[in-house]
Design an enzyme around this catalytic site. Structure first.
Site, PDB file in Angstrom:
ATOM      1  CG  ASN A   1      -3.760   2.210  17.888  1.00  0.00           C
ATOM      2  OD1 ASN A   1      -4.051   1.114  18.356  1.00  0.00           O
ATOM      3  ND2 ASN A   1      -4.670   2.978  17.297  1.00  0.00           N
ATOM      4  CB  SER A   2       1.174   5.693  14.859  1.00  0.00           C
ATOM      5  OG  SER A   2       1.295   6.387  16.063  1.00  0.00           O
ATOM      6  N   GLY A   3       2.694   2.943  16.756  1.00  0.00           N
ATOM      7  CA  GLY A   3       3.925   2.576  17.463  1.00  0.00           C
ATOM      8  C   GLY A   3       3.731   1.869  18.793  1.00  0.00           C
ATOM      9  CB  ILE A   4       1.795   2.734  21.874  1.00  0.00           C
ATOM     10  CG1 ILE A   4       2.038   2.497  23.366  1.00  0.00           C
ATOM     11  CG2 ILE A   4       0.341   2.458  21.477  1.00  0.00           C
ATOM     12  CD1 ILE A   4       1.396   3.507  24.276  1.00  0.00           C
ATOM     13  CG  LEU A   5      -1.100  -1.650  20.261  1.00  0.00           C
ATOM     14  CD1 LEU A   5      -2.303  -1.870  19.344  1.00  0.00           C
ATOM     15  CD2 LEU A   5      -1.247  -2.480  21.536  1.00  0.00           C
ATOM     16  CB  ALA A   6       5.364  -1.949  17.394  1.00  0.00           C
TER      17      ALA A   6
ATOM     18  CE  LYS B   1      -3.792   4.744   1.371  1.00  0.00           C
ATOM     19  NZ  LYS B   1      -2.329   4.636   1.518  1.00  0.00           N
TER      20      LYS B   1
ATOM     21  CG  ASP C   1      -1.671   1.339   1.304  1.00  0.00           C
ATOM     22  OD1 ASP C   1      -2.491   1.585   0.390  1.00  0.00           O
ATOM     23  OD2 ASP C   1      -1.432   2.144   2.231  1.00  0.00           O
TER      24      ASP C   1
ATOM     25  CE1 TYR D   1       0.573   7.732   3.393  1.00  0.00           C
ATOM     26  CE2 TYR D   1       0.980   5.634   2.340  1.00  0.00           C
ATOM     27  CZ  TYR D   1       0.216   6.434   3.162  1.00  0.00           C
ATOM     28  OH  TYR D   1      -0.913   5.918   3.762  1.00  0.00           O
TER      29      TYR D   1
ATOM     30  N   GLY E   1      -2.067   0.896  10.247  1.00  0.00           N
ATOM     31  CA  GLY E   1      -1.672   1.354  11.579  1.00  0.00           C
ATOM     32  C   GLY E   1      -2.023   0.366  12.677  1.00  0.00           C
TER      33      GLY E   1
HETATM   34  N1  LIG Z   1      -5.437   7.160   5.914  1.00  0.00           N
HETATM   35  C1  LIG Z   1      -4.805   6.054   5.508  1.00  0.00           C
HETATM   36  O1  LIG Z   1      -5.099   5.494   4.466  1.00  0.00           O
HETATM   37  C2  LIG Z   1      -3.724   5.467   6.367  1.00  0.00           C
HETATM   38  C3  LIG Z   1      -3.400   6.049   7.596  1.00  0.00           C
HETATM   39  C4  LIG Z   1      -2.393   5.458   8.352  1.00  0.00           C
HETATM   40  C5  LIG Z   1      -1.743   4.328   7.896  1.00  0.00           C
HETATM   41  N2  LIG Z   1      -2.078   3.795   6.688  1.00  0.00           N
HETATM   42  C6  LIG Z   1      -1.361   2.609   6.146  1.00  0.00           C
HETATM   43  O2  LIG Z   1      -0.976   1.745   7.227  1.00  0.00           O
HETATM   44  C7  LIG Z   1       0.450   1.581   7.184  1.00  0.00           C
HETATM   45  C8  LIG Z   1       1.009   1.397   8.578  1.00  0.00           C
HETATM   46  O3  LIG Z   1       0.686   2.503   9.388  1.00  0.00           O
HETATM   47  P1  LIG Z   1       1.751   3.308  10.259  1.00  0.00           P
HETATM   48  O4  LIG Z   1       3.112   3.081   9.715  1.00  0.00           O
HETATM   49  O5  LIG Z   1       1.232   4.675  10.342  1.00  0.00           O
HETATM   50  O6  LIG Z   1       1.593   2.711  11.711  1.00  0.00           O
HETATM   51  P2  LIG Z   1       1.910   1.310  12.450  1.00  0.00           P
HETATM   52  O7  LIG Z   1       2.147   0.204  11.506  1.00  0.00           O
HETATM   53  O8  LIG Z   1       0.825   1.174  13.467  1.00  0.00           O
HETATM   54  O9  LIG Z   1       3.232   1.657  13.259  1.00  0.00           O
HETATM   55  C9  LIG Z   1       4.438   1.916  12.627  1.00  0.00           C
HETATM   56  C10 LIG Z   1       5.456   2.211  13.708  1.00  0.00           C
HETATM   57  O10 LIG Z   1       5.667   1.021  14.455  1.00  0.00           O
HETATM   58  C11 LIG Z   1       7.053   0.791  14.579  1.00  0.00           C
HETATM   59  N3  LIG Z   1       7.279  -0.656  14.484  1.00  0.00           N
HETATM   60  C12 LIG Z   1       6.849  -1.505  13.530  1.00  0.00           C
HETATM   61  N4  LIG Z   1       7.217  -2.766  13.812  1.00  0.00           N
HETATM   62  C13 LIG Z   1       7.897  -2.696  14.972  1.00  0.00           C
HETATM   63  C14 LIG Z   1       8.499  -3.666  15.797  1.00  0.00           C
HETATM   64  N5  LIG Z   1       8.478  -4.966  15.457  1.00  0.00           N
HETATM   65  N6  LIG Z   1       9.118  -3.256  16.953  1.00  0.00           N
HETATM   66  C15 LIG Z   1       9.140  -1.949  17.290  1.00  0.00           C
HETATM   67  N7  LIG Z   1       8.569  -0.980  16.539  1.00  0.00           N
HETATM   68  C16 LIG Z   1       7.961  -1.354  15.405  1.00  0.00           C
HETATM   69  C17 LIG Z   1       7.711   1.470  13.425  1.00  0.00           C
HETATM   70  O11 LIG Z   1       8.967   1.857  13.887  1.00  0.00           O
HETATM   71  P3  LIG Z   1      10.252   1.918  12.936  1.00  0.00           P
HETATM   72  O12 LIG Z   1       9.995   3.110  12.065  1.00  0.00           O
HETATM   73  O13 LIG Z   1      11.375   2.087  13.907  1.00  0.00           O
HETATM   74  O14 LIG Z   1      10.295   0.627  12.188  1.00  0.00           O
HETATM   75  C18 LIG Z   1       6.792   2.660  13.169  1.00  0.00           C
HETATM   76  O15 LIG Z   1       7.215   3.774  13.937  1.00  0.00           O
HETATM   77  C19 LIG Z   1       0.980   2.823   6.442  1.00  0.00           C
HETATM   78  O16 LIG Z   1       2.260   2.599   5.886  1.00  0.00           O
HETATM   79  C20 LIG Z   1      -0.104   2.996   5.397  1.00  0.00           C
HETATM   80  O17 LIG Z   1       0.126   2.090   4.340  1.00  0.00           O
HETATM   81  C21 LIG Z   1      -3.051   4.348   5.923  1.00  0.00           C
END
Ligand SMILES: NC(=O)c1ccc[n+]([C@@H]2O[C@H](COP(=O)([O-])OP(=O)(O)OC[C@H]3O[C@@H](n4cnc5c(N)ncnc54)[C@H](OP(=O)(O)O)[C@@H]3O)[C@@H](O)[C@H]2O)c1
Length: 344
Positions: free
Chosen positions: A238-243, A83, A54, A59, A235
């Site tokens: 939730n952008s990090g805290i659950l990881a 998108k 995606d 981005y 996400g």
């Molecule tokens: N409106 C929309 O359409 C929309 C909105 C939000 C998201 N999205 C999609 O969802 C995807 C994912 O969302 P997101 O990146 O915002 O949030 P996320 O996947 O909830 O969280 C990403 C964060 O988690 C950390 N992380 C991931 N795996 C980890 C692990 N194993 N241990 C520790 N930290 C870890 C990453 O850190 P590091 O950077 O250090 O790896 C990054 O800061 C986006 O790339 C996008 O494709 C779409």
């Protein structure tokens, strides 16, 4: 190449691996990623079987799309979503690596919202040019709704509805140019509104159905089940805290900002149960959302090859049934949330 089981997208005939790749990171979300690292990350993901990617014009103002297309061009059988709703106008003043809209060193463009019929068609064409691909499978209407647009939300909603944006997407789907469309948003109400206006194949719902919150169970997920609309969970941490959990030093991230106290307390509660059962928190976060039958894929944000490998391990981690039962008993997840193993 490894394989990951696939799940259907609505009634389209399209299927996606249940673990996919969120490529916001490759637009330099909060931190720069070199071209070489972006390529290595995508290659690692494809090798590991994460063959749903995606991306979005937003981005890095086209940077993620360029990197994704470059890596995928000669690779068969990868599902790509991007998108619509933001057009990129050239902006020679963008020359440094300052963070803009959350992205470092974006491409030299400035963003303009446009959800009209012509805006949607133009956005799709521009994405194909940036990706260097002849087609994408899924288009999501990006960030329509009050959360992003505030007082302007009504105006953009008109563009999408009476202004013909949804009609353009229906036309692209009817003629077979794309396989599926829906919304890509971080809020629930606008999804229900859009489902009343058009037949959505899939909704990319970011942060609103996770191990931390399940309001989507009230109205959205039942509506999706009735309409045959799939959910892709964005996400999932939730952008990090659950990881990361709460125990490491340094700032915690929840929905792109610092977490409120009640969220930290809730994560601590989940962590305590996870510790008792020897479960890794992000493994539980990924596997929890996949237990819902409406969810087709979960797409964590991955920024380097090590994260890809680690994420596949988390997805495959064996999580005992007692862990899920205790989360439910302790009311750390909603009682009506499907849990892994429920159907067995
Ligand atoms: N409106 C929309 O359409 C929309 C909105 C939000 C998201 N999205 C999609 O969802 C995807 C994912 O969302 P997101 O990146 O915002 O949030 P996320 O996947 O909830 O969280 C990403 C964060 O988690 C950390 N992380 C991931 N795996 C980890 C692990 N194993 N241990 C520790 N930290 C870890 C990453 O850190 P590091 O950077 O250090 O790896 C990054 O800061 C986006 O790339 C996008 O494709 C779409």
């Amino acid at each position: 190449m490894a394989t990951i089981p696939t799940r259907a997208i609505g009634t389209t005939g399209l299927a996606v691996p249940e673990l996919g790749f969120g490529a916001a990171s490759l637009g330099n979300l909060y931190q720069p990623v070199s071209d070489a690292d972006a390529r290595a990350t995508l290659d690692a993901a494809l090798d590991a079987g994460l063959r749903y990617i995606d991306t979005a014009p937003h981005y890095g103002r086209g940077l993620s799309e360029r990197r994704v297309g470059e890596a995928l061009r000669l690779v068969p059988d990868v599902v790509v979503s991007t998108k619509v709703g933001r057009l990129m106008d050239p902006d020679p003043s963008v020359t440094d690596d300052t963070e803009r809209d959350g992205f470092r060193s974006p491409m030299p463009f400035r963003m303009r919202y446009d959800y009209t019929h012509d805006g949607i068609l133009r956005s799709h064409e521009h994405s194909l040019q940036r990706l260097g691909l002849a087609h994408v499978d899924i288009l999501y209407v990006h960030d329509i709704g009050g959360l992003v647009h505030g007082a302007e939300a009504g105006r953009y909603w008109e563009q999408l509805t009476t202004g013909g944006g949804l009609r353009a997407l229906e036309r692209l789907r009817d003629e077979g140019t794309i396989r599926a469309f829906g919304l890509g948003v971080n809020e629930i109400a606008v999804c229900l509104d859009a489902m009343r206006e058009a037949r959505l194949d899939v909704i990319l719902l970011a942060g609103r159905y996770t191990l931390l919150e399940q309001h989507a169970l009230d109205a959205l997920l039942p509506a999706c089940a009735d309409a045959g609309t799939s959910i892709v969970v964005g996400g999932p941490y939730n952008s990090g805290i659950l990881a990361t959990g709460t125990k490491r030093g340094g700032p915690l991230h929840y929905d792109y900002g610092p977490p409120p106290e009640d969220i930290v307390a809730r994560v601590r509660g989940i962590e305590a149960v996870a510790d008792r059962h020897g479960v890794t928190l992000p493994a539980a976060a990924l596997q929890f959302v996949l237990a819902h039958p409406q969810v087709a894929s979960v797409i964590p944000g991955l920024g380097n090859p090590q994260r890809v490998a680690q994420t596949v391990d988390l997805y495959r981690e064996s999580v005992p049934a007692d862990f899920w039962a205790e989360l439910r008993r302790e009311r750390l997840v909603r009682e009506d949330a499907p849990l892994p193993g429920d159907a067995a």
